[in-house]
Scaffold this motif. Sequence first.
Motif, mmCIF file in Angstrom:
data_model
loop_
_atom_site.group_PDB
_atom_site.id
_atom_site.type_symbol
_atom_site.label_atom_id
_atom_site.label_comp_id
_atom_site.label_asym_id
_atom_site.label_seq_id
_atom_site.Cartn_x
_atom_site.Cartn_y
_atom_site.Cartn_z
ATOM 1 N N VAL A 14 46.319 -61.368 80.085
ATOM 2 C CA VAL A 14 46.115 -60.355 79.040
ATOM 3 C C VAL A 14 47.206 -59.306 79.173
ATOM 4 O O VAL A 14 47.520 -58.877 80.293
ATOM 5 N N ARG A 15 47.807 -58.929 78.058
ATOM 6 C CA ARG A 15 48.783 -57.832 78.041
ATOM 7 C C ARG A 15 48.345 -56.818 76.987
ATOM 8 O O ARG A 15 48.127 -57.185 75.824
ATOM 9 N N LEU A 16 48.208 -55.555 77.410
ATOM 10 C CA LEU A 16 47.948 -54.473 76.459
ATOM 11 C C LEU A 16 49.235 -53.693 76.279
ATOM 12 O O LEU A 16 49.865 -53.300 77.274
ATOM 13 N N VAL A 19 47.901 -49.495 73.647
ATOM 14 C CA VAL A 19 46.630 -49.717 72.950
ATOM 15 C C VAL A 19 45.808 -48.427 72.878
ATOM 16 O O VAL A 19 45.588 -47.759 73.886
ATOM 17 N N SER A 37 48.937 -49.274 78.361
ATOM 18 C CA SER A 37 49.722 -50.502 78.475
ATOM 19 C C SER A 37 49.467 -51.073 79.865
ATOM 20 O O SER A 37 49.576 -50.341 80.847
ATOM 21 N N LEU A 62 38.369 -54.415 74.491
ATOM 22 C CA LEU A 62 39.651 -54.652 73.809
ATOM 23 C C LEU A 62 40.388 -55.827 74.449
ATOM 24 O O LEU A 62 40.922 -56.698 73.751
ATOM 25 N N MET A 63 40.385 -55.865 75.791
ATOM 26 C CA MET A 63 41.078 -56.950 76.495
ATOM 27 C C MET A 63 40.453 -58.295 76.166
ATOM 28 O O MET A 63 41.135 -59.308 76.109
ATOM 29 N N PRO A 69 41.948 -52.991 68.607
ATOM 30 C CA PRO A 69 42.540 -51.665 68.793
ATOM 31 C C PRO A 69 42.815 -50.974 67.459
ATOM 32 O O PRO A 69 43.056 -51.641 66.456
ATOM 33 N N GLU A 73 48.808 -53.383 70.654
ATOM 34 C CA GLU A 73 48.707 -54.834 70.606
ATOM 35 C C GLU A 73 48.056 -55.397 71.864
ATOM 36 O O GLU A 73 48.303 -54.906 72.965
ATOM 37 N N VAL A 74 47.251 -56.413 71.670
ATOM 38 C CA VAL A 74 46.643 -57.149 72.783
ATOM 39 C C VAL A 74 47.128 -58.594 72.696
ATOM 40 O O VAL A 74 46.905 -59.262 71.680
ATOM 41 N N ASP A 75 47.825 -59.052 73.738
ATOM 42 C CA ASP A 75 48.261 -60.450 73.800
ATOM 43 C C ASP A 75 47.383 -61.194 74.793
ATOM 44 O O ASP A 75 47.109 -60.688 75.876
ATOM 45 N N SER A 81 47.149 -61.134 69.651
ATOM 46 C CA SER A 81 45.829 -61.358 69.039
ATOM 47 C C SER A 81 45.803 -60.957 67.576
ATOM 48 O O SER A 81 44.998 -61.475 66.798
#
Length: 239
Positions: A14-16, A19, A37, A62-63, A69, A73-75, A81
Amino acid sequence: MTSFSSPLSSAPAVRLSQVTRTYGRGDRAFTAVNDISLDVQQGQSLAVVGKSGSGKSTLMHLMALLDTPTTGEVDVLGTPSARLRPREKNLIRNRPFGFVFQQFFLNGSQSVFENVSLPLVIAGVPARQRRAKVMAALESMGLEGKARNAASDLSGGQKQRVVIARALVNDPAVIFADEPTGNLDSATGAHVEDLLFDLQRRRGITLVIVTHDPDLAGRCDERVTIADGRVAMEGARAA
Ligand SMILES: Nc1ncnc2c1ncn2[C@@H]1O[C@H](COP(=O)(O)OP(=O)(O)O)[C@@H](O)[C@H]1O
Ligand SMILES: [Mg+2]
Protein backbone atom coordinates in the motif's frame (compact mmCIF):
# COMPACT_ATOMS: atom_id res chain seq x y z
CA MET A 1 -9.16 -6.24 -15.60
CA THR A 2 -6.08 -5.90 -13.46
CA SER A 3 -4.74 -9.05 -11.85
CA PHE A 4 -3.75 -8.86 -8.20
CA SER A 5 -2.72 -12.47 -7.82
CA SER A 6 0.86 -11.78 -8.99
CA PRO A 7 1.63 -8.24 -7.87
CA LEU A 8 4.78 -6.47 -9.00
CA SER A 9 7.30 -7.84 -6.55
CA SER A 10 8.81 -4.44 -5.82
CA ALA A 11 5.59 -2.46 -5.51
CA PRO A 12 4.60 -1.48 -1.97
CA ALA A 13 1.59 -3.40 -0.67
CA VAL A 14 0.00 0.00 0.00
CA ARG A 15 1.27 3.48 -0.85
CA LEU A 16 -0.41 6.65 0.42
CA SER A 17 0.55 9.85 -1.39
CA GLN A 18 -0.53 13.11 0.30
CA VAL A 19 -3.76 11.58 1.50
CA THR A 20 -6.34 13.77 3.23
CA ARG A 21 -9.79 12.77 4.46
CA THR A 22 -12.21 15.49 5.50
CA TYR A 23 -15.58 14.59 7.00
CA GLY A 24 -18.49 17.00 6.46
CA ARG A 25 -18.47 20.38 4.75
CA GLY A 26 -18.33 24.09 5.51
CA ASP A 27 -18.06 25.02 9.21
CA ARG A 28 -18.67 21.40 10.11
CA ALA A 29 -15.74 20.13 8.06
CA PHE A 30 -13.30 18.06 10.09
CA THR A 31 -10.04 16.75 8.69
CA ALA A 32 -9.36 13.38 10.30
CA VAL A 33 -6.36 12.49 8.11
CA ASN A 34 -4.19 15.37 6.98
CA ASP A 35 -1.67 15.03 4.15
CA ILE A 36 -0.23 11.62 5.02
CA SER A 37 2.26 9.89 2.72
CA LEU A 38 3.61 6.46 3.59
CA ASP A 39 4.54 3.11 2.08
CA VAL A 40 3.87 -0.32 3.50
CA GLN A 41 6.29 -2.75 1.90
CA GLN A 42 5.16 -6.26 1.06
CA GLY A 43 5.87 -8.68 3.89
CA GLN A 44 6.34 -5.86 6.40
CA SER A 45 4.45 -5.30 9.64
CA LEU A 46 3.43 -1.71 10.34
CA ALA A 47 1.96 -0.47 13.61
CA VAL A 48 -0.25 2.63 13.46
CA VAL A 49 -0.25 4.18 16.93
CA GLY A 50 -1.65 7.35 18.48
CA LYS A 51 -4.26 8.60 20.92
CA SER A 52 -7.95 7.89 20.58
CA GLY A 53 -9.42 10.20 17.93
CA SER A 54 -6.06 10.84 16.25
CA GLY A 55 -7.21 9.36 12.93
CA LYS A 56 -5.84 5.81 13.04
CA SER A 57 -8.99 4.00 11.98
CA THR A 58 -9.73 6.54 9.27
CA LEU A 59 -6.19 6.03 7.97
CA MET A 60 -6.55 2.27 7.98
CA HIS A 61 -9.91 2.43 6.21
CA LEU A 62 -8.29 4.56 3.50
CA MET A 63 -5.42 2.08 3.13
CA ALA A 64 -7.85 -0.82 2.90
CA LEU A 65 -10.10 0.85 0.28
CA LEU A 66 -12.99 0.90 2.75
CA ASP A 67 -13.03 4.70 2.36
CA THR A 68 -11.97 7.15 -0.36
CA PRO A 69 -9.59 10.06 0.26
CA THR A 70 -10.87 13.61 -0.16
CA THR A 71 -7.55 14.37 -1.87
CA GLY A 72 -4.43 12.35 -2.54
CA GLU A 73 -3.85 8.87 -3.85
CA VAL A 74 -3.88 5.32 -2.52
CA ASP A 75 -2.00 2.70 -4.56
CA VAL A 76 -2.51 -0.98 -3.86
CA LEU A 77 0.18 -3.40 -5.05
CA GLY A 78 1.26 -0.84 -7.64
CA THR A 79 -2.22 0.04 -8.89
CA PRO A 80 -3.68 3.53 -8.27
CA SER A 81 -7.03 2.89 -6.58
CA ALA A 82 -8.62 5.93 -8.22
CA ARG A 83 -8.48 4.05 -11.50
CA LEU A 84 -10.34 1.06 -10.13
CA ARG A 85 -14.03 0.51 -10.75
CA PRO A 86 -16.19 -0.24 -7.68
CA ARG A 87 -16.29 -3.89 -8.69
CA GLU A 88 -12.50 -4.04 -8.82
CA LYS A 89 -12.25 -2.40 -5.39
CA ASN A 90 -14.64 -5.00 -4.03
CA LEU A 91 -12.45 -7.72 -5.49
CA ILE A 92 -9.37 -6.31 -3.78
CA ARG A 93 -11.14 -6.02 -0.45
CA ASN A 94 -12.30 -9.58 -0.87
CA ARG A 95 -9.10 -11.20 -2.17
CA PRO A 96 -5.70 -9.71 -1.39
CA PHE A 97 -7.04 -8.05 1.77
CA GLY A 98 -8.13 -9.66 5.01
CA PHE A 99 -9.67 -7.81 7.98
CA VAL A 100 -9.41 -8.33 11.73
CA PHE A 101 -11.36 -5.82 13.77
CA GLN A 102 -11.69 -5.46 17.53
CA GLN A 103 -15.46 -5.77 17.50
CA PHE A 104 -15.19 -9.14 15.73
CA PHE A 105 -18.11 -8.59 13.30
CA LEU A 106 -19.08 -12.22 13.53
CA ASN A 107 -22.63 -13.33 12.94
CA GLY A 108 -23.37 -14.98 16.30
CA SER A 109 -26.32 -17.01 15.07
CA GLN A 110 -24.31 -18.59 12.27
CA SER A 111 -21.83 -21.40 12.76
CA VAL A 112 -18.09 -20.81 12.92
CA PHE A 113 -17.85 -22.58 9.56
CA GLU A 114 -20.40 -20.24 7.94
CA ASN A 115 -18.70 -17.14 9.33
CA VAL A 116 -15.32 -18.18 7.94
CA SER A 117 -16.89 -19.15 4.58
CA LEU A 118 -18.30 -15.70 3.96
CA PRO A 119 -15.39 -14.22 1.91
CA LEU A 120 -15.39 -17.36 -0.24
CA VAL A 121 -19.15 -17.18 -0.81
CA ILE A 122 -18.68 -13.55 -1.88
CA ALA A 123 -15.83 -14.62 -4.17
CA GLY A 124 -18.05 -17.31 -5.76
CA VAL A 125 -15.85 -20.23 -4.72
CA PRO A 126 -17.70 -23.56 -5.22
CA ALA A 127 -18.92 -25.34 -2.07
CA ARG A 128 -16.42 -28.21 -2.16
CA GLN A 129 -13.42 -25.91 -2.38
CA ARG A 130 -14.96 -23.70 0.28
CA ARG A 131 -15.10 -26.60 2.67
CA ALA A 132 -11.42 -27.47 2.21
CA LYS A 133 -10.27 -23.86 2.53
CA VAL A 134 -12.43 -23.14 5.57
CA MET A 135 -11.25 -26.27 7.37
CA ALA A 136 -7.60 -25.45 6.57
CA ALA A 137 -8.02 -21.92 7.93
CA LEU A 138 -9.76 -23.23 11.07
CA GLU A 139 -7.00 -25.81 11.59
CA SER A 140 -4.33 -23.14 11.33
CA MET A 141 -6.08 -21.35 14.22
CA GLY A 142 -6.61 -24.55 16.24
CA LEU A 143 -10.38 -24.32 15.80
CA GLU A 144 -11.16 -27.35 13.64
CA GLY A 145 -13.23 -28.82 16.48
CA LYS A 146 -15.45 -25.70 16.62
CA ALA A 147 -16.63 -25.60 13.00
CA ARG A 148 -20.23 -26.49 13.86
CA ASN A 149 -20.54 -24.33 16.96
CA ALA A 150 -22.52 -21.12 16.84
CA ALA A 151 -20.07 -18.21 16.78
CA SER A 152 -21.85 -16.73 19.82
CA ASP A 153 -20.85 -19.78 21.92
CA LEU A 154 -17.12 -19.02 21.80
CA SER A 155 -14.83 -17.17 24.20
CA GLY A 156 -13.35 -13.78 23.20
CA GLY A 157 -10.02 -15.32 22.21
CA GLN A 158 -11.73 -18.02 20.16
CA LYS A 159 -13.88 -15.41 18.41
CA GLN A 160 -10.82 -13.41 17.50
CA ARG A 161 -9.19 -16.58 16.11
CA VAL A 162 -12.33 -17.16 14.02
CA VAL A 163 -11.98 -13.60 12.72
CA ILE A 164 -8.35 -14.29 11.80
CA ALA A 165 -9.35 -17.57 10.12
CA ARG A 166 -11.92 -15.62 8.09
CA ALA A 167 -9.27 -13.02 7.18
CA LEU A 168 -6.97 -15.84 6.04
CA VAL A 169 -9.37 -18.00 4.11
CA ASN A 170 -8.83 -16.19 0.80
CA ASP A 171 -5.06 -16.32 1.17
CA PRO A 172 -4.59 -12.55 1.50
CA ALA A 173 -1.46 -10.53 0.77
CA VAL A 174 -2.30 -7.93 3.44
CA ILE A 175 -4.15 -8.24 6.76
CA PHE A 176 -5.54 -5.04 8.30
CA ALA A 177 -6.12 -5.32 12.01
CA ASP A 178 -7.78 -2.53 14.02
CA GLU A 179 -7.06 -3.03 17.75
CA PRO A 180 -6.99 -6.82 17.26
CA THR A 181 -6.28 -7.51 20.93
CA GLY A 182 -8.25 -4.61 22.40
CA ASN A 183 -11.05 -6.78 23.81
CA LEU A 184 -8.87 -9.65 25.00
CA ASP A 185 -7.14 -10.39 28.30
CA SER A 186 -3.36 -10.11 28.08
CA ALA A 187 -2.56 -13.82 27.76
CA THR A 188 -5.19 -14.34 25.03
CA GLY A 189 -4.09 -11.12 23.35
CA ALA A 190 -0.47 -12.30 23.30
CA HIS A 191 -1.57 -15.58 21.70
CA VAL A 192 -3.52 -13.72 18.99
CA GLU A 193 -0.45 -11.52 18.38
CA ASP A 194 1.74 -14.62 18.01
CA LEU A 195 -0.68 -16.00 15.44
CA LEU A 196 -0.58 -12.77 13.40
CA PHE A 197 3.23 -12.52 13.41
CA ASP A 198 3.45 -16.18 12.56
CA LEU A 199 1.39 -15.48 9.44
CA GLN A 200 3.74 -12.66 8.51
CA ARG A 201 6.82 -14.84 9.01
CA ARG A 202 5.57 -18.03 7.43
CA ARG A 203 3.37 -16.77 4.61
CA GLY A 204 4.90 -13.37 3.96
CA ILE A 205 1.59 -11.67 4.74
CA THR A 206 1.85 -7.90 5.18
CA LEU A 207 0.38 -6.69 8.49
CA VAL A 208 -1.08 -3.25 9.15
CA ILE A 209 -2.02 -3.10 12.83
CA VAL A 210 -3.77 -0.19 14.55
CA THR A 211 -3.02 -0.42 18.25
CA HIS A 212 -2.84 1.43 21.57
CA ASP A 213 -0.61 -1.28 22.96
CA PRO A 214 3.09 -0.29 23.03
CA ASP A 215 4.19 -3.93 23.34
CA LEU A 216 2.29 -4.93 20.21
CA ALA A 217 3.59 -1.86 18.36
CA GLY A 218 7.11 -2.78 19.48
CA ARG A 219 6.82 -6.19 17.80
CA CYS A 220 6.13 -4.62 14.40
CA ASP A 221 8.91 -3.87 11.89
CA GLU A 222 7.82 -0.23 11.52
CA ARG A 223 5.74 2.21 13.52
CA VAL A 224 3.95 5.37 12.52
CA THR A 225 2.50 7.64 15.19
CA ILE A 226 -0.54 9.72 14.24
CA ALA A 227 -1.49 12.93 16.07
CA ASP A 228 -4.36 15.14 14.91
CA GLY A 229 -4.47 13.36 11.57
CA ARG A 230 -0.79 13.89 10.78
CA VAL A 231 2.29 11.69 11.01
CA ALA A 232 3.98 12.76 14.25
CA MET A 233 6.74 10.17 14.26
CA GLU A 234 8.02 7.29 12.15
CA GLY A 235 10.45 4.61 13.13
CA ALA A 236 11.80 1.16 12.50
CA ARG A 237 12.18 -1.48 15.18
CA ALA A 238 15.39 -1.23 17.15
CA ALA A 239 17.75 -4.07 16.13
N1 LIG B 1 -17.83 9.45 9.87
C1 LIG B 1 -17.29 10.47 10.56
N2 LIG B 1 -17.83 11.71 10.52
C2 LIG B 1 -17.27 12.73 11.21
N3 LIG B 1 -16.17 12.62 11.97
C3 LIG B 1 -15.60 11.41 12.05
C4 LIG B 1 -16.12 10.27 11.36
N4 LIG B 1 -15.32 9.19 11.63
C5 LIG B 1 -14.36 9.66 12.46
N5 LIG B 1 -14.51 10.97 12.71
C6 LIG B 1 -13.65 11.81 13.55
O1 LIG B 1 -12.34 11.74 13.03
C7 LIG B 1 -11.40 11.69 14.08
C8 LIG B 1 -10.52 10.46 13.92
O2 LIG B 1 -11.31 9.31 14.13
P1 LIG B 1 -10.70 7.84 14.04
O3 LIG B 1 -9.99 7.70 12.75
O4 LIG B 1 -11.77 6.88 14.36
O5 LIG B 1 -9.62 7.92 15.23
P2 LIG B 1 -8.89 6.75 16.04
O6 LIG B 1 -9.09 5.47 15.33
O7 LIG B 1 -7.46 7.18 16.11
O8 LIG B 1 -9.51 6.75 17.41
C9 LIG B 1 -12.19 11.70 15.38
O9 LIG B 1 -12.21 13.03 15.87
C10 LIG B 1 -13.56 11.26 14.96
O10 LIG B 1 -14.54 11.83 15.79
MG1 LIG C 1 -9.98 3.67 15.95
